[in-house]
Enzyme design. Structure first.
Site, PDB file in Angstrom:
ATOM      1  N   SER A  11      -3.524  78.428  72.383  1.00  0.00           N
ATOM      2  CA  SER A  11      -4.893  78.023  73.138  1.00  0.00           C
ATOM      3  C   SER A  11      -5.378  76.741  72.282  1.00  0.00           C
ATOM      4  O   SER A  11      -6.097  75.776  72.782  1.00  0.00           O
ATOM      5  CB  SER A  11      -5.779  79.023  73.036  1.00  0.00           C
ATOM      6  OG  SER A  11      -6.157  79.335  71.622  1.00  0.00           O
ATOM      7  N   HIS A 185      -4.945  81.647  64.664  1.00  0.00           N
ATOM      8  CA  HIS A 185      -5.831  80.671  63.923  1.00  0.00           C
ATOM      9  C   HIS A 185      -6.011  81.123  62.312  1.00  0.00           C
ATOM     10  O   HIS A 185      -6.643  80.265  61.588  1.00  0.00           O
ATOM     11  CB  HIS A 185      -6.949  80.471  64.740  1.00  0.00           C
ATOM     12  CG  HIS A 185      -7.066  79.685  65.858  1.00  0.00           C
ATOM     13  ND1 HIS A 185      -6.537  79.987  67.268  1.00  0.00           N
ATOM     14  CD2 HIS A 185      -7.810  78.390  66.041  1.00  0.00           C
ATOM     15  CE1 HIS A 185      -6.452  78.772  67.874  1.00  0.00           C
ATOM     16  NE2 HIS A 185      -7.184  78.083  67.342  1.00  0.00           N
TER      17      HIS A 185
HETATM   18  N1  DGL Z   1      -4.487  81.378  68.252  1.00  0.00           N
HETATM   19  C1  DGL Z   1      -4.949  82.578  69.136  1.00  0.00           C
HETATM   20  C2  DGL Z   1      -4.640  83.902  69.191  1.00  0.00           C
HETATM   21  O1  DGL Z   1      -3.657  83.853  68.316  1.00  0.00           O
HETATM   22  C3  DGL Z   1      -6.530  82.301  69.427  1.00  0.00           C
HETATM   23  C4  DGL Z   1      -6.887  82.680  70.843  1.00  0.00           C
HETATM   24  C5  DGL Z   1      -8.144  82.091  71.163  1.00  0.00           C
HETATM   25  O2  DGL Z   1      -8.217  80.991  71.613  1.00  0.00           O
HETATM   26  O3  DGL Z   1      -9.457  82.761  71.223  1.00  0.00           O
HETATM   27  O4  DGL Z   1      -4.864  84.650  69.571  1.00  0.00           O
END
Ligand code: DGL
Length: 273
Positions: A11, A185
């Protein structure tokens, strides 16, 4: 011969935590990273939106000639991976919170899980949790607001610290000695988390395991790039549907990589319900 690249999708910039492990394990591969930062975060958006957007983004990567795709996003994997596997005829590797290694590692048999609200609410996560809850207790916490901060480049500011303190408190109270980073993240918060949790918690990130799983799939499918057969891998591509300058800055800050970032526009996502 120019090897086809591997597509890596998130994302936003969280998937860079997976990309760095893929890059370390498979130096002969070339990579195309796609951050859907214009629509991030996914973690608190309607699930249909996440599913539709994940498909659009991965169709775009397939259209760039990728030989395999890593969905380096727990939220997109939880809600979209089945659709991707039904629709795209190439190997798709997803990610999931590392509950299994955490349960094996924990001495207290109490494990904290930090993931997005959408990941925690998914059927996929419920099945994973149920398969392990005889052996371990999991204290699950949605990391609301964290992805938005990280997307802004904030990995240790006062708002992040305040949120993390609140999210860790019930885990500490329950005696958790292990913390699953259930969103790609969150590994970028590891230094701040270590500072706040001290040596009370071991952090579990699945980036290395995902890179190994991808390598196994590529070998199985006869798609792995072998350095002395392919020559130098072409430069990696970094693409964002958001502001390229932001991904460029974070690439340098988080991975020490200096690279140009392409601005890409992918079909508009359906309006959130
Ligand atoms: N890196 C995404 C995950 O692993 C983040 C999701 C988001 O955009 O909230 O869930």
């Amino acid at each position: 011969m120019t090897p086809s690249p591997i597509g890596i999708f998130d994302s936003g910039l969280g998937g860079l935590s997976v990309l760095r492990e893929i890059r370390a394990l498979m130096p002969a591969e070339s990579l195309v990273y796609l951050a859907d930062s214009h629509y991030a975060p996914y973690g608190e958006k309607p699930r249909d939106f996440v599913q539709a957007r994940t498909l659009q983004a991965c169709e775009w990567l397939a259209g760039q000639g990728c030989k395999a795709i890593v969905v380096a996003c727990n939220t997109a994997t939880a809600h979209g991976i089945q659709t991707l596997r039904d629709r795209l005829a190439l190997p798709i590797v997803g990610v999931e919170p590392g509950l299994k290694p955490a349960a094996a590692m924990s001495q207290s048999k109490v494990v904290g899980v930090l993931a997005t609200a959408n990941t925690l609410a998914s059927d996929k996560f419920a099945r994973l949790l149920a398969s392990l809850s005889d052996s371990c207790r999991f204290v699950c916490q949605a990391g609301n607001g964290l992805v938005a901060r990280i997307e802004q480049g904030d990995i240790d500011g006062p708002l992040v610290r305040e949120a993390l303190r609140a999210y860790l408190a019930p885990m500490h109270d329950a005696g958790a000695d292990t913390l699953v980073l259930g969103c790609t993240h969150y590994p970028f918060l590891a230094p701040t988390l270590r500072e706040l949790a001290g040596d009370r918690m071991t952090l579990v990130d699945t980036g290395v395991a995902v890179a190994r799983q991808l390598q196994r799939r590529l070998v199985q499918e006869g798609l792995i790039a072998i350095a002395d057969r392919v020559g130098a891998a072409p430069a990696d591509r970094y693409c964002s549907t958001g502001e390229p300058a932001r991904l460029q800055r974070m690439l340098f800050l988080l991975l020490g990589v200096e690279a140009a970032v392409e601005a890409v526009s992918i079909d508009p996502a359906p309006a959130p319900a």
